[in-house]
Design a protein around this motif. Sequence first.
Motif, PDB file in Angstrom:
ATOM      1  N   LYS A  58       1.173  -1.228  -0.115  1.00 29.30           N
ATOM      2  CA  LYS A  58       0.299   0.121   0.311  1.00 29.30           C
ATOM      3  C   LYS A  58       0.978   0.833   0.002  1.00 29.30           C
ATOM      4  CE  LYS A  58      -3.199  -2.581   1.199  1.00 29.30           C
ATOM      5  NZ  LYS A  58      -4.408  -3.443  -0.488  1.00 29.30           N
ATOM      6  N   ALA A  59       0.212   2.102  -0.671  1.00 29.07           N
ATOM      7  CA  ALA A  59       1.367   3.489  -0.454  1.00 29.07           C
ATOM      8  C   ALA A  59       0.501   3.788   0.661  1.00 29.07           C
ATOM      9  CB  ALA A  59       0.968   4.868  -1.285  1.00 29.07           C
ATOM     10  N   ILE A  60       2.003   4.831   1.415  1.00 29.93           N
ATOM     11  CA  ILE A  60       1.611   5.029   3.009  1.00 29.93           C
ATOM     12  C   ILE A  60       1.885   6.889   2.786  1.00 29.93           C
ATOM     13  CG2 ILE A  60       2.838   5.114   5.392  1.00 29.93           C
ATOM     14  CD1 ILE A  60       3.159   1.851   3.887  1.00 29.93           C
ATOM     15  N   PHE A  61       0.711   7.267   3.406  1.00 26.99           N
ATOM     16  CA  PHE A  61       1.165   8.037   3.953  1.00 26.99           C
ATOM     17  C   PHE A  61       1.328   8.889   5.350  1.00 26.99           C
ATOM     18  CE2 PHE A  61      -0.389  11.918   6.008  1.00 26.99           C
ATOM     19  CZ  PHE A  61       0.471  13.763   5.401  1.00 26.99           C
ATOM     20  N   CYS A  62       2.132   8.686   6.234  1.00 26.97           N
ATOM     21  CA  CYS A  62       2.305   9.120   7.774  1.00 26.97           C
ATOM     22  C   CYS A  62       2.047   9.858   8.488  1.00 26.97           C
ATOM     23  CB  CYS A  62       3.325   7.786   8.141  1.00 26.97           C
ATOM     24  SG  CYS A  62       4.181   7.662   9.261  1.00 26.97           S
ATOM     25  N   GLU A  63       1.818  10.927   9.898  1.00 31.73           N
ATOM     26  CA  GLU A  63       2.149  11.486  10.416  1.00 31.73           C
ATOM     27  C   GLU A  63       3.219  11.477  10.905  1.00 31.73           C
ATOM     28  OE1 GLU A  63       0.597  14.929  11.284  1.00 31.73           O
ATOM     29  OE2 GLU A  63      -0.546  14.539   9.440  1.00 31.73           O
ATOM     30  N   LYS A  64       3.646  13.072  10.424  1.00 26.38           N
ATOM     31  CA  LYS A  64       5.384  12.985  11.103  1.00 26.38           C
ATOM     32  C   LYS A  64       5.073  12.424  13.248  1.00 26.38           C
ATOM     33  CE  LYS A  64       5.109  16.578  13.869  1.00 26.38           C
ATOM     34  NZ  LYS A  64       5.545  16.934  15.407  1.00 26.38           N
ATOM     35  N   PRO A  65       5.868  12.007  13.513  1.00 27.91           N
ATOM     36  CA  PRO A  65       7.375  11.408  13.275  1.00 27.91           C
ATOM     37  C   PRO A  65       7.095   9.809  13.321  1.00 27.91           C
ATOM     38  CG  PRO A  65       7.342  11.445  15.124  1.00 27.91           C
ATOM     39  CD  PRO A  65       6.463  11.626  14.863  1.00 27.91           C
ATOM     40  N   ILE A  66       8.384   9.511  12.402  1.00 27.63           N
ATOM     41  CA  ILE A  66       8.420   8.213  12.065  1.00 27.63           C
ATOM     42  C   ILE A  66       8.905   7.695  13.344  1.00 27.63           C
ATOM     43  CG2 ILE A  66       9.413   6.031  10.750  1.00 27.63           C
ATOM     44  CD1 ILE A  66       9.853   7.762   8.051  1.00 27.63           C
ATOM     45  N   ASP A  67       9.283   7.862  13.954  1.00 28.64           N
ATOM     46  CA  ASP A  67       9.645   7.683  15.173  1.00 28.64           C
ATOM     47  C   ASP A  67      10.476   8.279  16.191  1.00 28.64           C
ATOM     48  OD1 ASP A  67       9.476   4.636  16.812  1.00 28.64           O
ATOM     49  OD2 ASP A  67      11.027   5.648  16.935  1.00 28.64           O
ATOM     50  N   LEU A  68      10.208   8.063  17.168  1.00 27.92           N
ATOM     51  CA  LEU A  68      11.182   9.113  17.915  1.00 27.92           C
ATOM     52  C   LEU A  68      13.431   9.281  18.141  1.00 27.92           C
ATOM     53  CD1 LEU A  68       8.986  10.086  20.979  1.00 27.92           C
ATOM     54  CD2 LEU A  68      10.002  11.721  19.238  1.00 27.92           C
ATOM     55  N   ASP A  69      13.687   7.744  17.390  1.00 27.32           N
ATOM     56  CA  ASP A  69      14.404   7.271  17.511  1.00 27.32           C
ATOM     57  C   ASP A  69      15.148   6.717  16.085  1.00 27.32           C
ATOM     58  OD1 ASP A  69      16.216   5.804  19.686  1.00 27.32           O
ATOM     59  OD2 ASP A  69      16.146   4.729  17.777  1.00 27.32           O
ATOM     60  N   VAL A  70      16.467   8.017  16.110  1.00 25.32           N
ATOM     61  CA  VAL A  70      16.879   7.739  14.262  1.00 25.32           C
ATOM     62  C   VAL A  70      17.312   6.141  13.855  1.00 25.32           C
ATOM     63  CG1 VAL A  70      18.610   8.219  13.699  1.00 25.32           C
ATOM     64  CG2 VAL A  70      17.191  10.338  14.476  1.00 25.32           C
ATOM     65  N   SER A  71      17.372   4.899  15.057  1.00 29.03           N
ATOM     66  CA  SER A  71      18.404   4.204  14.330  1.00 29.03           C
ATOM     67  C   SER A  71      16.696   3.383  14.291  1.00 29.03           C
ATOM     68  CB  SER A  71      18.704   3.172  15.413  1.00 29.03           C
ATOM     69  OG  SER A  71      18.110   2.894  17.176  1.00 29.03           O
ATOM     70  N   ARG A  72      15.784   3.591  14.800  1.00 25.67           N
ATOM     71  CA  ARG A  72      14.741   3.095  14.270  1.00 25.67           C
ATOM     72  C   ARG A  72      13.636   3.407  13.253  1.00 25.67           C
ATOM     73  NH1 ARG A  72      11.808  -0.157  13.214  1.00 25.67           N
ATOM     74  NH2 ARG A  72       9.452  -0.807  12.972  1.00 25.67           N
TER      75      ARG A  72
END
Lengths: 330, 330, 330, 330
Positions: free
Chosen positions: B87-101
């Motif tokens: 599926k094409a994805i529109f995600c609200e920010k942020p993806i995660d609060l952890d850069v490595s994640r």
Amino acid sequence: MTVRFGLLGAGRIGKVHARAVTGNPGAVLVAVADAFPAAAEAIAAQYGCAVRTIEGIEAADDIDAVVICTPTDTHADLIERFSRAGKAIFCEKPIDLDVSRVRACLRVVEETGGKLMVGFNRRFDPHFMAVHQAIEAGRIGDVEMVTITSRDPGAPPVDYIKRSGGIFRDMTIHDFDMARFLLGEEPVSVTATAAVLVDKAIGEAGDYDSVSVIMQTASGKQAIISNSRRATYGYDQRIEVHGSKGMVAAENQRPVSIEIATGDGYTRPPLHDFFMTRYTEAYANEIASFIASLEQGTPLSPSGADGLAALALADAAVKSVQEKRLIDVG
Amino acid sequence: MTVRFGLLGAGRIGKVHARAVTGNPGAVLVAVADAFPAAAEAIAAQYGCAVRTIEGIEAADDIDAVVICTPTDTHADLIERFSRAGKAIFCEKPIDLDVSRVRACLRVVEETGGKLMVGFNRRFDPHFMAVHQAIEAGRIGDVEMVTITSRDPGAPPVDYIKRSGGIFRDMTIHDFDMARFLLGEEPVSVTATAAVLVDKAIGEAGDYDSVSVIMQTASGKQAIISNSRRATYGYDQRIEVHGSKGMVAAENQRPVSIEIATGDGYTRPPLHDFFMTRYTEAYANEIASFIASLEQGTPLSPSGADGLAALALADAAVKSVQEKRLIDVG
Amino acid sequence: MTVRFGLLGAGRIGKVHARAVTGNPGAVLVAVADAFPAAAEAIAAQYGCAVRTIEGIEAADDIDAVVICTPTDTHADLIERFSRAGKAIFCEKPIDLDVSRVRACLRVVEETGGKLMVGFNRRFDPHFMAVHQAIEAGRIGDVEMVTITSRDPGAPPVDYIKRSGGIFRDMTIHDFDMARFLLGEEPVSVTATAAVLVDKAIGEAGDYDSVSVIMQTASGKQAIISNSRRATYGYDQRIEVHGSKGMVAAENQRPVSIEIATGDGYTRPPLHDFFMTRYTEAYANEIASFIASLEQGTPLSPSGADGLAALALADAAVKSVQEKRLIDVG
Amino acid sequence: MTVRFGLLGAGRIGKVHARAVTGNPGAVLVAVADAFPAAAEAIAAQYGCAVRTIEGIEAADDIDAVVICTPTDTHADLIERFSRAGKAIFCEKPIDLDVSRVRACLRVVEETGGKLMVGFNRRFDPHFMAVHQAIEAGRIGDVEMVTITSRDPGAPPVDYIKRSGGIFRDMTIHDFDMARFLLGEEPVSVTATAAVLVDKAIGEAGDYDSVSVIMQTASGKQAIISNSRRATYGYDQRIEVHGSKGMVAAENQRPVSIEIATGDGYTRPPLHDFFMTRYTEAYANEIASFIASLEQGTPLSPSGADGLAALALADAAVKSVQEKRLIDVG
């Protein structure tokens, strides 16, 4: 009481102060001195005062106060001499580009009981004064964040840059003083970045033309300064103070307030293009404040200590750029 | 072509996106999922779509794209799942609060050939878009200094603060993205100061409420960000870009544009007091951009990489405050 | 060449002109006359000029030009006397409140080859001058509709009202002149309405305090004037000109340009509250124009004919109110 | 309660109202009728309503209210028919271009106990509403002088002009209504001037394109209207009300609020260029007001009497131009 003035230096800024002194009902311009006799004579002719040497003004019984508008590298010496001669002194900023020389000079002023005011003219701009008054009146609550945007219409000649002490000591110094004036607390840290974006020759002369500064006080109040040596749209001079109850800002000034609307939009003219037209009222007001303080026996402000403090912040900014870190100045 | 949507999350921001999707002639809202059935059913009733489980939407043949509006800590997992589901994805920010994640998540997107757009809605505000277009059109020459002032009407509850990742990752992140968008070059350094001036409870929760940031790019372009969690006069959202040929600025927005003049002066009403009314058009525009990119097969923007870059700048700002120095991020 | 001035009248407006003359490098103030010796002596002391009688100034060889600032009912006589005496004349508006007296006076000026400029100071306001220049430069195409809003901070004393000739001849006359200046064509009709809304005592004195006027030229260009004797927010002085290619407007002026934002909104200070501070530059500019025209031998403008034309429009407005109809003045 | 709507007319303005009705939670759009089936079907498809004949809507049990968006010359007939059919009526202005026809129509509405609201949309613009609210709240004291500036981006086709009833009945009628709304008293006199400055073809069609109007109430309150059929800078829509304690003004609206500064000055984009984008919110608000009044059983406003009153003022303006005099309308 009428304050009797001697004017030291008859150049561009000397003329501004001559007009301010002669236009003030509490003052009279008695004499002017300049290394170039023609410059002194021009002012003497226009305002009906005498031409004298610096030594003559120093020794004069009929002079109470001097305005020092000579080149920067003479300021500290002249302050010391005229402080010893018992004259009240209004000196254009800076006292000196070197902090230790300024300290030595201020010691002489103190020892001789001298009266010294430093020419941070922007404190006397009516719009910036109104910002300060709004803060003092509690209109915005506690000051939290000061933002100063200061951009010149165009870069000065590189020859000037070389003698200027660098952008932080020459240009940002006005904003350091304004930030102190508005924060109401001393900064304890300075962080700065700097770049050459306007004119490569400025970089070749060892200076920058585009700088950003953050200062913070012990209680966490912050001041941001943004400087550029060039703004195509005129002399960009804005201050804004954000506080716990609101915000106060001084708008930019333009000589003509019209707006022309066409299919291309709504256009207002550019800003003032020169600091002398932008700060005409400020120059008159600062001399008026000097005279009023002498008449009333109140402390002269901004003082030599204010001049020293702004210079110390400029030095810290230079160091912050060099060492890529926050500099403690508390 | 009509893009068939599933909506994940029916909370406050989910409703905003439901309206944007249903109001767009190129889209249809097929289904909504939420951990709270009542929330999903309310949206379903209003817009005539189905209520399904997340698994149901994942497996559905009649859904092309999802909008992720669930809590932040579910974003990365859902992006991975729906990327695998094609599926094409529109995600609200942020993806995660952890850069490595975030990095791990983006690897999954890449490996699965996923399509991901991150919801930095401010890029789609018509006024900020016009600023960007003016830059692209060369109206101000080369960008030199970006100034972003972003102040919330009021601080969020401390519970929110605790889960927010801190002001730099929660609030300033929008400004980090906007600075990157406008600078046209990646920052190579970040310097920040931070304080607690608005609410002591925020400090007790380990966060700040008043911060200042300077970033610089390799060529010397500078961006300044000023943030406060509280502005009594409304939602203060200004950007200004100074360039070699001029300056462009977006003005603040208020719901009502009148002015009342009395003996006390000329008064205009306060600004918007809520991000949803301030950015109504931006939310509609970002979904429209997502749909148009899917229809035209053009890259989705802002991308997952944009989300990562802004978060990395936020991390650098945290580090700069802690270590009292400029942080290289080049 | 230096123009040598005599000043007739040392009251409020006399002082303004004394400052304008003495501040102009092309002029010298030789003498001042006033029915009250103390008033004349005060100006003489401040600017170092002589006190003389009107007869003395009339007969003086060392005086080239006079500025007439005496009461209105003496203007026409003094213009005739000093025109016969061969002095260039700057006379405050109006020449007289009676059109036939003005016509007789202007005949004397013509017969004696006199030089007469009438003090419609607003033509010399830098902002209004810029409006006029924008029109002349073709920025808005052909002028179509002029809108003048002119409101005083507060009504004058009823004693003044009684001697003023009425609002149209005392206050609107400035706007009649400005409309002529900006229309670039003579009005051929005048329609006016008038009421007493501010102060009943003004009505009891036979005058109005709130008036609206429409004028039209032969080609159909229209000018609207809106006047009130009271504006709580200061001295409201706006002009706007709509043309075939665009619009140009002069904004109101305030002494201090700051803005304070709180929960109550964004507030800027009131406007100037006095015509002398609002039109400081205009007064200096009109005397400078008088001097420059004398030096260059160019026609003095605004002329006696301009003074007559504005007064005729005022008379037509009075008639329009009385007869409830459009008055032809073509 | 949900109000069930029939839409009469599926043209440009019909689409606007279809969106307003369907976007309102208190309403449902049941059916649409139009002489052109394709137009009706397009709206039916977009909003999922039925296509019916006018007769079908007239007879329908499932319809409570109609929105009349058909050509002007059908308005009065349709109002009468639907008033007799017991439907609440929202009718686009004007009811008719002939005052006696309007009177006859309103008699039918009265006799049948009909509910009629007339579409003076500007009363529902949020900025103009705020002006009205400021007056009602006493912020400016007693209203004294209303100034309305209303200029279209460009003149309509001459074919439209010929059917329009002339500028006063077609364009100024909005301003007559707004003046009545803001004055709070009925005008007792109308004076107008008119000219052809924009397009000779308009004059050849017997109409004007540039007009000025003054109205006065019994107590002396004045309203000025300035209209032009062409403004290069967009849709110029300003109102300003001067009162005993202050002034309130609504500013012009532009789709994008940015400012670009260069050596040529500070430029903001042109205004809206179309009434539908300028008054988007007003159209939604007026339908919302209609629905709310029906739900609450409060009087519909603006009423048929408001439509008649504005038309009578337009007729008086035409007569004033023809007879070159003030027309009593009290």
